[in-house]
Design a protein around this motif. Sequence first.
Motif, PDB file in Angstrom:
ATOM      1  N   UNK A  91      -4.091  13.055  -8.929  1.00 17.41           N
ATOM      2  CA  UNK A  91      -2.969  12.290  -8.214  1.00 17.41           C
ATOM      3  C   UNK A  91      -1.138  13.291  -9.402  1.00 17.41           C
ATOM      4  N   UNK A  92      -2.052  14.031 -10.527  1.00 15.30           N
ATOM      5  CA  UNK A  92      -0.813  14.500 -11.781  1.00 15.30           C
ATOM      6  C   UNK A  92      -1.148  15.326 -11.559  1.00 15.30           C
ATOM      7  N   UNK A  93      -1.833  16.413 -10.060  1.00 11.02           N
ATOM      8  CA  UNK A  93      -1.778  17.636 -10.025  1.00 11.02           C
ATOM      9  C   UNK A  93      -1.750  17.842  -8.474  1.00 11.02           C
ATOM     10  N   UNK A  94      -0.504  16.567  -7.920  1.00 12.34           N
ATOM     11  CA  UNK A  94       0.756  16.362  -6.749  1.00 12.34           C
ATOM     12  C   UNK A  94      -1.146  17.106  -5.897  1.00 12.34           C
ATOM     13  N   UNK A  95      -1.962  16.898  -5.760  1.00 15.84           N
ATOM     14  CA  UNK A  95      -2.817  16.300  -4.688  1.00 15.84           C
ATOM     15  C   UNK A  95      -2.670  14.539  -4.463  1.00 15.84           C
ATOM     16  N   UNK A  96      -2.636  15.214  -2.278  1.00 14.78           N
ATOM     17  CA  UNK A  96      -2.495  14.171  -1.667  1.00 14.78           C
ATOM     18  C   UNK A  96      -4.097  13.712  -1.642  1.00 14.78           C
ATOM     19  N   UNK A  97      -4.265  12.350  -2.271  1.00 16.59           N
ATOM     20  CA  UNK A  97      -5.899  11.347  -1.881  1.00 16.59           C
ATOM     21  C   UNK A  97      -5.849  10.420  -0.426  1.00 16.59           C
ATOM     22  N   UNK A  98      -7.489  11.064   0.632  1.00 18.99           N
ATOM     23  CA  UNK A  98      -6.898  10.320   1.097  1.00 18.99           C
ATOM     24  C   UNK A  98      -8.935   9.900   0.890  1.00 18.99           C
ATOM     25  N   UNK A  99      -8.669   7.848   0.533  1.00 18.69           N
ATOM     26  CA  UNK A  99     -10.076   7.069   0.608  1.00 18.69           C
ATOM     27  C   UNK A  99     -10.170   6.436   1.460  1.00 18.69           C
ATOM     28  N   UNK A 100     -11.720   5.721   1.019  1.00 12.11           N
ATOM     29  CA  UNK A 100     -12.110   4.475   1.708  1.00 12.11           C
ATOM     30  C   UNK A 100     -11.176   3.330   1.426  1.00 12.11           C
TER      31      UNK A 100
END
Length: 415
Positions: free
Chosen positions: A280-289
């Motif tokens: 998240x600190x690298x501005x990656x959008x995360x998709x999780x269960x």
Amino acid sequence: MSEVFNKGQLAAQAARSLNNVTTKQKNEALLMMADALIAATDEIITANKLDLEYGKQQGTSSAMLDRLTLNEQRIAAIAEGLKEIAVLPDPIGEQLQQFTRPNGLNIRQIRVPIGVIGIIYEARPNVTVDAAGLCLKTGNSVVLRGGSAALHSNSKIVAVLQQALQQSALPAEALQLIEDTDRASVTELIKLDRFIDVIIPRGGASLIRNVIENATVPVIETGAGICHTYIDADANYDMAAAITYNAKVQRPSVCNAMETLVIHQQFANEHLVALCKLFAEANVQLKLPAAYLANIPEATAVTEADFATEYNDYILNIAIVESLDEALTHINRFSTKHSESIITNDAAHAARFLQEVDAAAVYHNVSTRFSDGFEFGFGAEIGISTQKLHARGPMGLPALTSTKYQITGNGQIRQ
């Protein structure tokens, strides 16, 4: 006569001339091409700026703009790639086997050029140079058809390279660029059996699928890259964090970047929050269960469709599994057979992963970003083949050759 037909014909004629050039002459031409690129750096950057401005107007993502961007350092690196190809062994003429039959026939199998190679690709101007260098080193003519997003860059680069070839022993016609950006030019090129011997598509899944489904010219399928990294239960956190961060963030726009991170439940229980914070600190959008969203509020729910998507962007899917078997099932289901990695201290688990995952490159405790001809010591690459016939994995010089048998005798006839 169309541009595609005319340039395909010129390339085929040049391919016959290439049969007579020596390794020394090919290497000299590559070095001249490298010098010409450096000399034309300012002109190439000016042309590239036109493509970048067009891309911004079209709303192109920052990751894709990065793939398109040329600057002094990148042009120097591209030119250096030509010099590295020049010093690699020339596979043409290499004897693969030789034997004498009981009737006295002497049979040799040697490497020969394929002939004319058509390459269809998207917004990667470096591919223009890599493809030209690899094809010419192996005695092949090449017909390039890049995307409209890089037209100004590609046109300038090819003009510079052709001018260099005119001063060499190689025919300048051996390098052709289709400048017609209408989709009809792709359709014509992939059906031009009369002049083209093989088509290599490089780009997204839709481009590759279109070529495979519609070509009458033989195709070498290269990699849409839905690449996975699996973190096993006993993995070291620092190693896992470093490898997965590199695989996703170092250059997310390329085909060997990680799209899905598969994590063992035990590791996730201890480290998922910290790992997600890193991304998240690298501005990656995360998709999780969905079950994990409460602890990681910046993420959104992952879907089946997400697992089948190549993003080439700062977006990452995360899957949580309860065993190595479940990880293997997930990866083999969604993999595009490009590059897959396991992070584990369990030698038996690593061995199973390397054996059971069906991909061109499988890694143990290594980032998938190493799936690259340069990193494998091949010099530049023409692409990463995800099929199983002719070539698989990063395609260096030998992958751009065919073979022929040369048979000599002393008057034998078949009874």
